[in-house]
Design a protein around this motif. Structure first.
Motif, PDB file in Angstrom:
ATOM      1  N   GLU A   1      27.731  41.023  31.812  1.00  0.00           N
ATOM      2  CA  GLU A   1      26.814  39.932  31.471  1.00  0.00           C
ATOM      3  C   GLU A   1      26.980  38.739  32.401  1.00  0.00           C
ATOM      4  N   CYS A   2      28.193  38.425  32.773  1.00  0.00           N
ATOM      5  CA  CYS A   2      28.467  37.274  33.638  1.00  0.00           C
ATOM      6  C   CYS A   2      28.841  37.713  35.054  1.00  0.00           C
ATOM      7  N   GLN A   3      29.779  38.634  35.157  1.00  0.00           N
ATOM      8  CA  GLN A   3      30.366  38.970  36.453  1.00  0.00           C
ATOM      9  C   GLN A   3      29.391  39.662  37.389  1.00  0.00           C
ATOM     10  N   ASP A   4      28.637  40.629  36.880  1.00  0.00           N
ATOM     11  CA  ASP A   4      27.637  41.292  37.711  1.00  0.00           C
ATOM     12  C   ASP A   4      26.642  40.287  38.277  1.00  0.00           C
TER      13      ASP A   4
ATOM     14  N   LYS B   1      33.408  35.157  31.722  1.00  0.00           N
ATOM     15  CA  LYS B   1      33.454  35.503  30.307  1.00  0.00           C
ATOM     16  C   LYS B   1      32.048  35.802  29.806  1.00  0.00           C
ATOM     17  N   LYS B   2      31.969  36.575  28.701  1.00  0.00           N
ATOM     18  CA  LYS B   2      30.693  36.783  28.042  1.00  0.00           C
ATOM     19  C   LYS B   2      30.220  35.485  27.406  1.00  0.00           C
ATOM     20  N   SER B   3      28.938  35.431  27.084  1.00  0.00           N
ATOM     21  CA  SER B   3      28.390  34.232  26.439  1.00  0.00           C
ATOM     22  C   SER B   3      29.029  33.971  25.084  1.00  0.00           C
TER      23      SER B   3
ATOM     24  N   ASN C   1      30.958  31.208  31.666  1.00  0.00           N
ATOM     25  CA  ASN C   1      30.186  32.213  30.964  1.00  0.00           C
ATOM     26  C   ASN C   1      28.728  31.923  31.305  1.00  0.00           C
ATOM     27  N   PRO C   2      27.777  32.719  30.864  1.00  0.00           N
ATOM     28  CA  PRO C   2      26.390  32.481  31.289  1.00  0.00           C
ATOM     29  C   PRO C   2      25.848  31.098  30.961  1.00  0.00           C
TER      30      PRO C   2
ATOM     31  N   ILE D   1      19.785  30.687  34.614  1.00  0.00           N
ATOM     32  CA  ILE D   1      20.703  30.289  33.560  1.00  0.00           C
ATOM     33  C   ILE D   1      21.731  29.322  34.134  1.00  0.00           C
ATOM     34  N   GLU D   2      22.554  28.769  33.274  1.00  0.00           N
ATOM     35  CA  GLU D   2      23.466  27.707  33.706  1.00  0.00           C
ATOM     36  C   GLU D   2      24.444  28.178  34.767  1.00  0.00           C
TER      37      GLU D   2
END
Length: 325
Positions: free
Chosen positions: A12-15, A171-173, A207-208, A248-249
């Motif tokens: 979700e974040c790293q990719d 990290k994930k959201s 995170n996202p 996204i942020e």
């Protein structure tokens, strides 16, 4: 891209980070390829890339343009690996000075059949004036051996000319970004992997929906968010580099902090050592100085930029808007 079922990554974040950076012009280096380039998990530099960058440089003697000797190149490589015996802060400071000022090496200059002349010339580790001249790479799952033989594994590492200049925890959201901050702070400690962080200039946790940053030695409570003044510039980068067309942020933060030119500007002009504590600017300071510089006409603007920034930082470092320490 690697199989996340194998490496247990956070897609979700790293990719998204890696995809975004690739579109910004960074070359992706897989985990296995990065480990080959390093030689062993106790080493953190891509030595071949660093040598390749150093070998592109020449020096001028009289009217001749000459290549640096292999001995000088190797001396520059060895000098960058500062000892941690006096602690992370001192090693980081020594490396920072080399990165920003370069190193002076002696060459035996022989022109035609003249008597050899021994003279010093400067080698640079980073081309701050022309970002495209550098080697920009991003890798992930960067396993580094600890003193006890175990490993710590930052999620994403930014390599410039083979040097790990930025470390990112993703990290994930659903996970508080502070967990990534605490991982970074833990990994800087003597029992973990300070031999990676002594090279790092920007340290991020994200995170996202939220991104905070600091530098080598920044304590957990002083990681802060970036607020962009040049919003249109930021959004243009996000529009070009977003993997899915949305912004996204974490995209905004990567655009602001890891755009090649901005990244090098922050490193060169907006990091200071105050009583041997490494500090990086907050966004308020960055834009205050940049706007002041824009009002200075001619070449003096560039020459006075560092001086203007340092004067401003001394004025503000004890306030709530001071440098991140």
């Amino acid at each position: 891209m690697p199989n996340h079922l194998i490496f247990n990554e956070r897609p979700e974040c790293q990719d998204r980070v890696i995809s975004f950076l690739q579109k910004m012009g960074y070359t992706y280096v897989s985990r296995s390829e990065a480990e080959q380039k390093r030689g062993s998990l106790s080493k953190v530099i891509f030595t071949d890339e660093l040598i390749r960058f150093l070998n592109k440089q020449t020096y001028r003697y009289k009217n001749f343009e000459l290549n640096f000797s292999g001995k000088s190149i190797q001396r520059a490589v060895n000098a960058l690996d500062a000892s941690l015996l006096q602690g992370l802060s001192m090693a980081s400071k020594e490396i920072y000075n080399l990165l920003t000022l370069g190193i002076s090496v002696e060459e035996n200059v022989v022109i035609d059949q003249d008597v050899p002349v021994r003279q010093s010339f400067d080698l640079s580790y980073i081309d701050f004036d022309y970002p495209a001249n550098n080697i920009w790479q991003v890798t992930e799952e960067f396993s580094v051996e600890r003193p006890n033989g175990q490993y710590a594994r930052p999620d994403v590492v930014i390599m410039v000319n083979g040097i790990p200049l930025a470390v990112i925890e993703c990290k994930k959201s659903s996970v508080d970004v502070r967990e990534g901050v605490l991982q970074n702070v833990r990994n800087m400690s003597p029992d973990y992997i300070p031999h990676l962080f002594k090279f790092s200039q920007i340290v991020l946790a994200m995170n996202p929906n939220k991104v905070v940053y600091g530098t080598c030695g920044t304590s957990a409570d002083y990681f802060v968010e970036w607020r962009e003044d040049e919003v249109q510039w930021q959004e243009e980068i996000c529009k070009m580099c977003s993997p899915d067309g949305n912004t996204i942020e974490q995209d905004r933060a990567i655009a602001s902090l890891l755009d090649k030119k901005r990244f090098l500007t922050i490193i060169h002009d907006y990091i200071i050592y105050d009583s041997n504590i490494k500090k990086i600017c907050r966004h308020q300071q960055f834009f205050a100085v940049e706007n002041a510089i824009k009002r200075i006409n001619g070449e003096d603007g560039k020459k006075n930029k560092r001086r203007c920034n340092l004067a401003y930082s001394r004025q503000r470092k004890n306030t709530d808007h001071g440098y991140v320490s």
